[in-house]
Design a protein around this motif. Structure first.
Motif, mmCIF file in Angstrom:
data_model
loop_
_atom_site.group_PDB
_atom_site.id
_atom_site.type_symbol
_atom_site.label_atom_id
_atom_site.label_comp_id
_atom_site.label_asym_id
_atom_site.label_seq_id
_atom_site.Cartn_x
_atom_site.Cartn_y
_atom_site.Cartn_z
ATOM 1 N N GLY A 1 4.878 64.728 61.351
ATOM 2 C CA GLY A 1 3.455 65.060 61.380
ATOM 3 C C GLY A 1 2.924 65.423 60.004
ATOM 4 N N ALA A 2 3.687 66.240 59.282
ATOM 5 C CA ALA A 2 3.254 66.680 57.952
ATOM 6 C C ALA A 2 3.185 65.515 56.969
ATOM 7 C CB ALA A 2 4.200 67.760 57.434
ATOM 8 N N LEU A 3 4.234 64.691 56.942
ATOM 9 C CA LEU A 3 4.253 63.585 55.981
ATOM 10 C C LEU A 3 3.236 62.504 56.321
ATOM 11 C CD1 LEU A 3 8.038 63.191 55.108
ATOM 12 C CD2 LEU A 3 6.214 64.213 53.733
ATOM 13 N N LYS A 4 2.977 62.284 57.598
ATOM 14 C CA LYS A 4 1.956 61.296 57.968
ATOM 15 C C LYS A 4 0.601 61.741 57.422
ATOM 16 C CE LYS A 4 1.013 57.439 60.032
ATOM 17 N NZ LYS A 4 1.504 56.185 59.485
ATOM 18 N N SER A 5 0.321 63.023 57.557
ATOM 19 C CA SER A 5 -0.932 63.571 57.056
ATOM 20 C C SER A 5 -0.982 63.557 55.529
ATOM 21 C CB SER A 5 -1.098 65.000 57.575
ATOM 22 O OG SER A 5 -2.267 65.574 57.094
ATOM 23 N N PHE A 6 0.129 63.883 54.884
ATOM 24 C CA PHE A 6 0.169 64.013 53.427
ATOM 25 C C PHE A 6 0.164 62.668 52.711
ATOM 26 C CE2 PHE A 6 2.916 64.657 49.543
ATOM 27 C CZ PHE A 6 1.934 65.251 48.767
ATOM 28 N N VAL A 7 1.017 61.736 53.138
ATOM 29 C CA VAL A 7 1.211 60.502 52.367
ATOM 30 C C VAL A 7 0.870 59.234 53.159
ATOM 31 C CG1 VAL A 7 3.659 60.119 52.857
ATOM 32 C CG2 VAL A 7 2.762 59.514 50.631
ATOM 33 N N ASP A 8 0.608 59.381 54.456
ATOM 34 C CA ASP A 8 0.285 58.250 55.328
ATOM 35 C C ASP A 8 1.307 57.117 55.171
ATOM 36 O OD1 ASP A 8 -1.117 56.897 57.305
ATOM 37 O OD2 ASP A 8 -2.432 55.902 55.855
ATOM 38 N N TYR A 9 2.563 57.461 55.422
ATOM 39 C CA TYR A 9 3.651 56.489 55.290
ATOM 40 C C TYR A 9 3.541 55.382 56.333
ATOM 41 C CZ TYR A 9 5.702 59.161 59.168
ATOM 42 O OH TYR A 9 5.921 59.788 60.367
ATOM 43 N N ALA A 10 4.143 54.238 56.022
ATOM 44 C CA ALA A 10 4.235 53.132 56.984
ATOM 45 C C ALA A 10 5.512 53.260 57.818
ATOM 46 C CB ALA A 10 4.213 51.794 56.248
ATOM 47 N N LYS A 11 6.579 53.704 57.187
ATOM 48 C CA LYS A 11 7.873 53.947 57.829
ATOM 49 C C LYS A 11 8.445 55.219 57.231
ATOM 50 C CE LYS A 11 8.424 50.004 60.117
ATOM 51 N NZ LYS A 11 8.551 49.945 61.551
ATOM 52 N N LEU A 12 9.382 55.819 57.947
ATOM 53 C CA LEU A 12 10.055 57.009 57.437
ATOM 54 C C LEU A 12 11.546 56.799 57.585
ATOM 55 C CD1 LEU A 12 9.351 59.781 56.238
ATOM 56 C CD2 LEU A 12 9.498 60.723 58.532
ATOM 57 N N HIS B 1 27.804 68.638 52.476
ATOM 58 C CA HIS B 1 27.312 69.347 53.660
ATOM 59 C C HIS B 1 26.248 68.513 54.368
ATOM 60 C CE1 HIS B 1 28.955 72.441 50.954
ATOM 61 N NE2 HIS B 1 29.497 72.866 52.090
ATOM 62 N N VAL B 2 26.117 68.708 55.668
ATOM 63 C CA VAL B 2 25.233 67.875 56.483
ATOM 64 C C VAL B 2 23.790 67.995 55.998
ATOM 65 C CG1 VAL B 2 24.331 67.463 58.792
ATOM 66 C CG2 VAL B 2 26.757 68.016 58.482
ATOM 67 N N HIS B 3 23.227 66.848 55.644
ATOM 68 C CA HIS B 3 21.830 66.796 55.227
ATOM 69 C C HIS B 3 21.331 65.359 55.316
ATOM 70 C CE1 HIS B 3 23.839 65.512 51.537
ATOM 71 N NE2 HIS B 3 22.674 65.035 51.115
ATOM 72 N N PHE B 4 20.024 65.242 55.401
ATOM 73 C CA PHE B 4 19.345 63.954 55.401
ATOM 74 C C PHE B 4 18.395 63.900 54.210
ATOM 75 C CE2 PHE B 4 20.131 64.848 59.869
ATOM 76 C CZ PHE B 4 20.543 63.636 60.389
ATOM 77 N N HIS B 5 18.310 62.747 53.576
ATOM 78 C CA HIS B 5 17.234 62.475 52.629
ATOM 79 C C HIS B 5 16.125 61.851 53.470
ATOM 80 C CE1 HIS B 5 19.736 63.058 49.007
ATOM 81 N NE2 HIS B 5 20.699 62.720 49.857
ATOM 82 N N VAL B 6 14.944 62.413 53.418
ATOM 83 C CA VAL B 6 13.810 61.927 54.207
ATOM 84 C C VAL B 6 12.859 61.245 53.228
ATOM 85 C CG1 VAL B 6 11.988 62.556 55.822
ATOM 86 C CG2 VAL B 6 14.123 63.893 55.770
ATOM 87 N N ILE B 7 12.749 59.936 53.373
ATOM 88 C CA ILE B 7 12.015 59.129 52.394
ATOM 89 C C ILE B 7 10.838 58.430 53.083
ATOM 90 C CG2 ILE B 7 12.199 57.339 50.628
ATOM 91 C CD1 ILE B 7 14.167 59.697 50.193
ATOM 92 N N PRO B 8 9.605 58.875 52.783
ATOM 93 C CA PRO B 8 8.433 58.150 53.300
ATOM 94 C C PRO B 8 8.353 56.784 52.614
ATOM 95 C CG PRO B 8 7.811 60.305 52.395
ATOM 96 C CD PRO B 8 9.224 60.037 51.994
ATOM 97 N N ARG B 9 8.047 55.753 53.379
ATOM 98 C CA ARG B 9 8.007 54.396 52.828
ATOM 99 C C ARG B 9 6.590 53.838 52.939
ATOM 100 N NH1 ARG B 9 12.818 51.949 52.370
ATOM 101 N NH2 ARG B 9 11.665 50.949 50.682
ATOM 102 N N TYR B 10 6.171 53.132 51.913
ATOM 103 C CA TYR B 10 4.833 52.550 51.875
ATOM 104 C C TYR B 10 4.808 51.395 50.881
ATOM 105 C CZ TYR B 10 4.905 56.164 48.223
ATOM 106 O OH TYR B 10 5.268 56.971 47.172
ATOM 107 N N GLU B 11 3.889 50.480 51.116
ATOM 108 C CA GLU B 11 3.795 49.294 50.255
ATOM 109 C C GLU B 11 2.980 49.572 48.992
ATOM 110 O OE1 GLU B 11 2.729 44.545 50.593
ATOM 111 O OE2 GLU B 11 2.405 45.854 52.317
ATOM 112 N N GLU B 12 1.838 50.219 49.139
ATOM 113 C CA GLU B 12 0.968 50.482 47.998
ATOM 114 C C GLU B 12 1.368 51.805 47.336
ATOM 115 O OE1 GLU B 12 -0.449 50.273 51.190
ATOM 116 O OE2 GLU B 12 -0.777 48.121 51.103
ATOM 117 N N THR B 13 1.180 51.888 46.024
ATOM 118 C CA THR B 13 1.506 53.121 45.307
ATOM 119 C C THR B 13 0.619 54.265 45.788
ATOM 120 O OG1 THR B 13 -0.011 52.620 43.508
ATOM 121 C CG2 THR B 13 2.274 51.915 43.225
ATOM 122 N N ARG B 14 1.100 55.474 45.556
ATOM 123 C CA ARG B 14 0.352 56.690 45.862
ATOM 124 C C ARG B 14 0.125 57.433 44.553
ATOM 125 N NH1 ARG B 14 0.436 54.056 50.035
ATOM 126 N NH2 ARG B 14 0.730 54.882 52.135
#
Length: 142
Positions: free
Chosen positions: A66-77, A88-101
């Motif tokens: 919800g936060a990233l959709k509002s902040f960067v309007d990603y196409a995929k996450l 240690h257990v962790h995820f890299h969360v990378i918003p994906r988009y075609e056009e630059t921000r």
């Protein structure tokens, strides 16, 4: 906190703390809004997390999306659980988009779009950028 969390800049990069997880601003931004979702546990196997951490993962991902959709309007996450260097257990969360921000005078391109994210091509956050991105994201994360 475990070494992996500290490597990603904790406490300076902390955006939100849950019972079992931390949401951190990723110090190197392959795309604008890249995060680290890190388990507070010292375990190095995903299956070894306590049941509560697995249950809370749904809450954490809902908050992040919800936060990233509002902040960067990603196409995929993309959630990447790599754990090769940082065990240690962790995820890299990378918003994906075609056009630059654009944010705070900096351009953030998704160099790998539409394929695998190019983690090595990232904007390294200085204190000003980290502070400005965090100021925008924290309220969105609740």
């Amino acid at each position: 906190m475990n070494e992996t969390i500290e490597k990603f800049g904790y406490p300076d990069t902390l955006l939100k703390e849950l019972e079992h997880w931390l949401i951190l601003l990723r110090p190197a931004q392959p795309t604008l809004g890249s995060l680290v979702l890190a388990a507070k546990s010292d375990v190095t196997d995903f299956s070894a997390l306590p049941p509560g951490a697995h249950a809370e993962l749904a809450e954490a991902t809902n908050i992040i999306e919800g936060a990233l959709k509002s902040f960067v309007d990603y196409a995929k996450l993309n959630y990447l659980m790599l754990m090769m260097v940082d065990p240690h257990v962790h995820f890299h969360v990378i918003p994906r988009y075609e056009e630059t921000r654009e944010f705070a005078g900096e351009t953030f391109a998704d160099a790998g779009w539409p394929k695998v994210p190019e983690l090595g091509q990232a904007v390294e956050l200085d204190e000003r950028l980290r502070t400005e991105i965090a100021a925008r994201l924290k309220p969105l994360l609740g």
